[in-house]
Scaffold this active site. Structure first.
Site, mmCIF file in Angstrom:
data_model
loop_
_atom_site.group_PDB
_atom_site.id
_atom_site.type_symbol
_atom_site.label_atom_id
_atom_site.label_comp_id
_atom_site.label_asym_id
_atom_site.label_seq_id
_atom_site.Cartn_x
_atom_site.Cartn_y
_atom_site.Cartn_z
ATOM 1 N N ASP A 141 23.157 -59.290 70.466
ATOM 2 C CA ASP A 141 23.379 -60.565 71.148
ATOM 3 C C ASP A 141 24.437 -61.389 70.419
ATOM 4 O O ASP A 141 24.416 -61.483 69.186
ATOM 5 C CB ASP A 141 22.073 -61.384 71.118
ATOM 6 C CG ASP A 141 21.398 -61.439 72.470
ATOM 7 O OD1 ASP A 141 22.068 -61.183 73.496
ATOM 8 O OD2 ASP A 141 20.188 -61.733 72.490
ATOM 9 N N GLU A 173 17.133 -62.299 83.969
ATOM 10 C CA GLU A 173 15.907 -62.848 83.375
ATOM 11 C C GLU A 173 15.289 -63.924 84.263
ATOM 12 O O GLU A 173 15.981 -64.842 84.734
ATOM 13 C CB GLU A 173 16.227 -63.435 81.981
ATOM 14 C CG GLU A 173 14.988 -64.019 81.305
ATOM 15 C CD GLU A 173 15.129 -64.199 79.805
ATOM 16 O OE1 GLU A 173 16.153 -63.795 79.224
ATOM 17 O OE2 GLU A 173 14.192 -64.765 79.205
ATOM 18 N N GLU A 181 25.505 -64.576 77.364
ATOM 19 C CA GLU A 181 24.755 -65.241 78.432
ATOM 20 C C GLU A 181 25.691 -66.071 79.306
ATOM 21 O O GLU A 181 26.614 -66.699 78.785
ATOM 22 C CB GLU A 181 23.678 -66.159 77.828
ATOM 23 C CG GLU A 181 22.616 -65.392 77.075
ATOM 24 C CD GLU A 181 21.508 -66.292 76.535
ATOM 25 O OE1 GLU A 181 21.435 -67.472 76.927
ATOM 26 O OE2 GLU A 181 20.718 -65.791 75.714
ATOM 27 N N LYS A 231 26.109 -58.641 73.876
ATOM 28 C CA LYS A 231 25.600 -59.293 75.100
ATOM 29 C C LYS A 231 25.928 -60.790 75.051
ATOM 30 O O LYS A 231 25.780 -61.402 73.980
ATOM 31 C CB LYS A 231 24.080 -59.092 75.231
ATOM 32 C CG LYS A 231 23.472 -59.848 76.422
ATOM 33 C CD LYS A 231 22.084 -59.366 76.777
ATOM 34 C CE LYS A 231 20.975 -59.949 75.929
ATOM 35 N NZ LYS A 231 20.890 -61.421 75.920
ATOM 36 N N ASP A 233 18.889 -62.397 70.170
ATOM 37 C CA ASP A 233 18.826 -63.651 69.406
ATOM 38 C C ASP A 233 17.433 -64.279 69.549
ATOM 39 O O ASP A 233 17.142 -65.318 68.955
ATOM 40 C CB ASP A 233 19.955 -64.619 69.786
ATOM 41 C CG ASP A 233 19.927 -65.051 71.247
ATOM 42 O OD1 ASP A 233 19.082 -64.537 72.017
ATOM 43 O OD2 ASP A 233 20.761 -65.899 71.621
ATOM 44 N N SER A 234 16.555 -63.611 70.308
ATOM 45 C CA SER A 234 15.135 -63.994 70.314
ATOM 46 C C SER A 234 14.560 -63.938 68.906
ATOM 47 O O SER A 234 13.492 -64.486 68.638
ATOM 48 C CB SER A 234 14.334 -63.067 71.234
ATOM 49 O OG SER A 234 14.605 -61.711 70.957
HETATM 50 O O1 KIV Z 1 17.266 -62.315 72.880
HETATM 51 C C1 KIV Z 1 16.623 -61.497 73.559
HETATM 52 O O2 KIV Z 1 15.675 -60.865 73.088
HETATM 53 C C2 KIV Z 1 17.045 -61.293 74.934
HETATM 54 C C3 KIV Z 1 16.123 -60.530 75.830
HETATM 55 C C4 KIV Z 1 14.953 -61.359 76.154
HETATM 56 C C5 KIV Z 1 16.793 -60.024 77.026
HETATM 57 O O3 KIV Z 1 18.064 -61.751 75.329
#
Ligand code: KIV
Length: 261
Positions: free
Chosen positions: A80, A178, A111, A109, A41-42
């Protein structure tokens, strides 16, 4: 790469994970022999130009996951779950995780620690592999008051170990760690039997992940200490664009070579 193969690498070669958001870079990543891709989600920051990841939606994630999985040949694709797609209820978490799997991801994924353990359990019980994410979790940026290193004191470090074990028990097949001291990441890595993937968490994790645009030197608005740019594509891109502008203005492009006769 499958989820069980990824998991077994706890005892093998270091795992390499890179983020991707589209088909072109997915092909390049695979050509480089990298076997795991995170649709992070970056993308909210590096693709959409937002200040943080909080406004990324399920629609955004489904769209970018499709772009990546369309190009993917062998790599494991993990998608994500964006902010508020799994926080409200277990049912919503399950439904939204299922959407990402239907878009072609092999795993999702999430968090957070204790608060997401029951979500992880619900998803893995239904056949959806889950990667956890602990430490400086960007979806908690407002609670942390910025992107700050986590786990600096003993109490915080011990919570990280407890959370890691709880996520493993709930069925997570791997954990991203992280922005935490290297020694803390080492303790977490030793506390679990699933692979840990570090980003700003030192060399003792079972693998490493970087945001693609950071490692290529494409995104330079905010470069955390843990980023190593392996190329300087922003500089190259700027130079190419300036050259194109200059040649068009000076009528040096196109020439006969680029023209149909
Ligand atoms: O969103 C993302 O790119 C991430 C990585 C930085 C692990 O969660």
């Amino acid at each position: 790469m499958t989820v069980p193969e990824f998991r077994r690498r706890k005892h093998g070669e270091k795992l390499v994970v890179v983020t991707a958001y589209d088909a072109l870079f997915t092909r390049l990543i695979e050509q480089a022999g990298i076997q795991a891709i995170l649709v992070g989600d970056s993308l909210g920051v590096v693709v959409q130009g937002q200040r943080d990841t909080l406004s990324v939606t399920m629609e955004d994630m489904v769209y970018h996951t499709r772009l990546v999985t369309r190009a993917r040949r062998q790599a494991l694709v993990i998608a994500d779950m964006p902010f508020m797609s799994y926080q409200v209820s277990r049912e919503q978490a399950l439904y939204n995780a299922g959407r990402l799997i239907q878009a072609g991801a092999a795993a999702v994924k999430v968090e957070g620690g204790g608060a997401v353990v029951d979500r992880v359990h619900a998803m893995t019980a239904m056949g959806i592999p889950v990667m956890g994410h602990l430490g400086m979790t960007p979806q908690f940026v407002n609670q942390f008051g910025g992107y700050k290193v986590q786990g600096k004191d003993d109490a915080q470090a011990s919570v990280l170990c407890t959370d890691a074990r709880a996520l493993e028990q709930a069925g997570a097949f791997s954990l991203v760690l992280e922005a935490m001291p290297a020694a803390v990441a080492q303790s977490v890595t030793q506390a679990v039997s699933i692979p840990t993937i570090g980003i700003g968490a030192g060399p003792h994790c079972d693998g490493q992940v970087l945001v693609l645009y950071d490692l290529l030197g494409l995104f330079d608005e905010f470069v955390p200490k843990f980023v190593k740019p392996y190329a300087h594509l922003r500089t190259d891109a700027l130079q190419a664009l300036r050259c194109f502008k200059d040649e068009v203005e000076r009528q040096r492009f196109p020439t006969d070579t680029e023209s149909y006769q």
